[in-house]
Every structure is written in C-alpha cells, then in structure tokens.
Motif scaffolding. Structure first.
Motif, PDB file in Angstrom:
ATOM      1  N   GLU A 123       0.841  -1.192   0.000  1.00 60.20           N
ATOM      2  CA  GLU A 123       0.000   0.000   0.000  1.00 60.20           C
ATOM      3  C   GLU A 123       0.879   1.246   0.000  1.00 60.20           C
ATOM      4  N   ILE A 124       0.384   2.291  -0.667  1.00 63.48           N
ATOM      5  CA  ILE A 124       1.011   3.604  -0.584  1.00 63.48           C
ATOM      6  C   ILE A 124       0.153   4.428   0.367  1.00 63.48           C
ATOM      7  N   GLN A 125       0.786   4.966   1.411  1.00 62.22           N
ATOM      8  CA  GLN A 125       0.067   5.737   2.422  1.00 62.22           C
ATOM      9  C   GLN A 125       0.791   7.055   2.669  1.00 62.22           C
ATOM     10  N   ARG A 126       0.047   8.028   3.093  1.00 63.12           N
ATOM     11  CA  ARG A 126       0.635   9.299   3.501  1.00 63.12           C
ATOM     12  C   ARG A 126       1.388   9.078   4.810  1.00 63.12           C
ATOM     13  N   VAL A 127       2.542   9.707   4.955  1.00 59.38           N
ATOM     14  CA  VAL A 127       3.299   9.553   6.196  1.00 59.38           C
ATOM     15  C   VAL A 127       2.636  10.349   7.313  1.00 59.38           C
ATOM     16  N   ASN A 128       2.910   9.937   8.544  1.00 57.90           N
ATOM     17  CA  ASN A 128       2.470  10.706   9.698  1.00 57.90           C
ATOM     18  C   ASN A 128       3.658  10.803  10.661  1.00 57.90           C
ATOM     19  N   ASN A 129       3.525  11.618  11.670  1.00 58.16           N
ATOM     20  CA  ASN A 129       4.653  11.888  12.571  1.00 58.16           C
ATOM     21  C   ASN A 129       5.216  10.624  13.225  1.00 58.16           C
ATOM     22  N   ASN A 171       6.134  20.089  -7.601  1.00 55.92           N
ATOM     23  CA  ASN A 171       6.953  20.039  -8.809  1.00 55.92           C
ATOM     24  C   ASN A 171       8.433  19.709  -8.572  1.00 55.92           C
ATOM     25  N   TYR A 172       8.808  19.371  -7.347  1.00 55.62           N
ATOM     26  CA  TYR A 172      10.217  19.081  -7.083  1.00 55.62           C
ATOM     27  C   TYR A 172      10.330  17.822  -6.224  1.00 55.62           C
ATOM     28  N   LEU A 173      10.811  16.751  -6.814  1.00 56.95           N
ATOM     29  CA  LEU A 173      10.986  15.498  -6.101  1.00 56.95           C
ATOM     30  C   LEU A 173      12.229  15.607  -5.221  1.00 56.95           C
ATOM     31  N   THR A 174      12.041  15.519  -3.918  1.00 60.00           N
ATOM     32  CA  THR A 174      13.161  15.709  -3.004  1.00 60.00           C
ATOM     33  C   THR A 174      13.762  14.403  -2.499  1.00 60.00           C
ATOM     34  N   HIS A 175      12.942  13.364  -2.358  1.00 63.30           N
ATOM     35  CA  HIS A 175      13.440  12.101  -1.803  1.00 63.30           C
ATOM     36  C   HIS A 175      12.703  10.926  -2.419  1.00 63.30           C
ATOM     37  N   LEU A 176      13.446   9.848  -2.661  1.00 65.49           N
ATOM     38  CA  LEU A 176      12.850   8.569  -3.017  1.00 65.49           C
ATOM     39  C   LEU A 176      13.839   7.495  -2.567  1.00 65.49           C
ATOM     40  N   PHE A 177      13.458   6.754  -1.554  1.00 59.45           N
ATOM     41  CA  PHE A 177      14.307   5.712  -0.983  1.00 59.45           C
ATOM     42  C   PHE A 177      13.517   4.411  -0.927  1.00 59.45           C
ATOM     43  N   VAL A 178      14.166   3.315  -1.321  1.00 56.99           N
ATOM     44  CA  VAL A 178      13.550   1.993  -1.265  1.00 56.99           C
ATOM     45  C   VAL A 178      14.500   1.065  -0.525  1.00 56.99           C
ATOM     46  N   SER A 179      13.954   0.286   0.375  1.00 61.02           N
ATOM     47  CA  SER A 179      14.753  -0.678   1.128  1.00 61.02           C
ATOM     48  C   SER A 179      15.481  -1.627   0.178  1.00 61.02           C
ATOM     49  N   HIS A 180      16.732  -1.899   0.484  1.00 58.46           N
ATOM     50  CA  HIS A 180      17.513  -2.803  -0.366  1.00 58.46           C
ATOM     51  C   HIS A 180      16.945  -4.220  -0.388  1.00 58.46           C
ATOM     52  N   GLN A 181      16.213  -4.587   0.632  1.00 62.01           N
ATOM     53  CA  GLN A 181      15.629  -5.933   0.674  1.00 62.01           C
ATOM     54  C   GLN A 181      14.568  -6.135  -0.401  1.00 62.01           C
ATOM     55  N   VAL A 182      14.022  -5.046  -0.950  1.00 64.17           N
ATOM     56  CA  VAL A 182      12.936  -5.173  -1.922  1.00 64.17           C
ATOM     57  C   VAL A 182      13.237  -4.460  -3.246  1.00 64.17           C
ATOM     58  N   LEU A 183      14.491  -4.152  -3.504  1.00 63.23           N
ATOM     59  CA  LEU A 183      14.846  -3.521  -4.777  1.00 63.23           C
ATOM     60  C   LEU A 183      14.449  -4.440  -5.932  1.00 63.23           C
ATOM     61  N   GLY A 184      14.048  -3.824  -7.033  1.00 61.50           N
ATOM     62  CA  GLY A 184      13.690  -4.584  -8.215  1.00 61.50           C
ATOM     63  C   GLY A 184      12.269  -5.102  -8.228  1.00 61.50           C
ATOM     64  N   ARG A 185      11.476  -4.726  -7.251  1.00 58.65           N
ATOM     65  CA  ARG A 185      10.088  -5.200  -7.172  1.00 58.65           C
ATOM     66  C   ARG A 185       9.071  -4.125  -7.568  1.00 58.65           C
ATOM     67  N   GLY A 186       9.545  -3.007  -8.116  1.00 59.30           N
ATOM     68  CA  GLY A 186       8.638  -1.968  -8.597  1.00 59.30           C
ATOM     69  C   GLY A 186       8.179  -0.977  -7.549  1.00 59.30           C
ATOM     70  N   ILE A 187       8.761  -1.036  -6.367  1.00 63.11           N
ATOM     71  CA  ILE A 187       8.316  -0.140  -5.296  1.00 63.11           C
ATOM     72  C   ILE A 187       8.708   1.306  -5.592  1.00 63.11           C
ATOM     73  N   GLY A 188       9.910   1.523  -6.061  1.00 61.23           N
ATOM     74  CA  GLY A 188      10.332   2.872  -6.432  1.00 61.23           C
ATOM     75  C   GLY A 188       9.453   3.438  -7.533  1.00 61.23           C
ATOM     76  N   GLN A 189       9.160   2.626  -8.519  1.00 56.92           N
ATOM     77  CA  GLN A 189       8.291   3.048  -9.618  1.00 56.92           C
ATOM     78  C   GLN A 189       6.900   3.402  -9.102  1.00 56.92           C
ATOM     79  N   THR A 190       6.368   2.600  -8.199  1.00 65.88           N
ATOM     80  CA  THR A 190       5.043   2.853  -7.640  1.00 65.88           C
ATOM     81  C   THR A 190       5.026   4.147  -6.831  1.00 65.88           C
ATOM     82  N   LEU A 191       6.045   4.361  -6.009  1.00 66.32           N
ATOM     83  CA  LEU A 191       6.127   5.605  -5.239  1.00 66.32           C
ATOM     84  C   LEU A 191       6.233   6.810  -6.171  1.00 66.32           C
TER      85      LEU A 191
END
Length: 148
Positions: A2-8, A76-96
């Motif tokens: 799931e993609i969810q909005r972050v909270n504190n 209009n400015y992407l500041t961060h995109l991080f994906v856990s190394h345990q799940v690289l290559g599974r499309g999570i970065g693309q989905t985010l």
C-alpha cells in the motif's frame, strides 16, 4: 503493498530506512566532505518533508513493514525517493514515483538525482538537464520530466 501518507509516528522508521539506504547506495559516491555534509543534512531534510502544507510525502508498506519513502515539494520538485535494499527490483520505487507524479499538476517535475539513481529516473521519462554537479562534496545530476 500500500502507498500511504506519512504521519509523525513514521519519522523514526523512515529515518532508519534513509540511513540504511544512504550508507550502501549514496555515501560511497561522495568524498569525505560530501559524506559529512550529507549526513549533517539528510535527516533534517527528511524531517522537513513531514510538513504537509509544502510536501506530498508517502510511504510504501506491506504487513506493517516500511518498504520505501518518497516526497515531493510544492508539487513540482521530487526531493526524496528511498527503497529498502531488501525489496529492490520489485517496482516499489516506480510505484512511489508514479503516486507522486499522479498527485502533481505541474507540467515539469524537477529533481537532483543521486548519481546511483540516474538510470532509474531515465527509465521513467526524466532527462538530464545539466551536467553532474557537486555542492560541498555532494554529487548530483539535475533532471526533469516534462509532461504535456
């Protein structure tokens, strides 16, 4: 997943993710000055993305496990995109990335890519707009995606 909005309450887990990914994928591309500068800035920058008035900040989760984190400033400015190394290559970065792009109305989305992530952004339609730059030892590649 799931993609969810972050909270504190997500700050500690996201900080741990950013530190782990940075150690393996980002910091090896910097000189000593860049490493120190990045370490001094990145967590403060991540915390700033929790300001929902200025950022769209999301996380990818599965079974209460944080898989990734991404943030866009001012639509209009992407500041961060991080994906856990345990799940690289599974499309999570693309989905985010797609989630953030779908949330933005801007015709052009800009970013300063980490050297290790340039190919990822090129595969998703971004173009290099300037030569690789460096600020206080932190290397980056300016890129943008122009949408019609």
């Amino acid at each position: 997943m799931e993609i969810q909005r972050v909270n504190n309450e997500d700050l500690a887990a996201i900080t741990n993710l950013v530190e782990a990914v940075s150690k393996v994928a980002v910091l090896p591309h910097f000189n000593e000055q860049g490493k120190q500068e990045y370490i001094a800035r990145v967590l403060t920058d991540v915390k700033a993305t929790f300001d929902h008035d200025n950022f769209v900040t999301v996380k990818a989760v599965s079974n209460d496990t944080l898989l990734g984190f991404a943030a866009m400033k001012a639509g209009n400015y992407l500041t961060h995109l991080f994906v856990s190394h345990q799940v690289l290559g599974r499309g999570i970065g693309q989905t985010l990335l797609q989630h953030l792009l779908n949330s933005a109305d801007a015709q052009e989305i800009k970013l300063r890519s980490a050297v290790n992530a340039v190919d990822f952004y090129l595969r998703h339609g971004f173009e290099i707009t300037e030569q690789e730059g460096e600020f206080n030892g932190i290397r980056f590649v300016p890129m943008s995606l122009v949408r019609l």
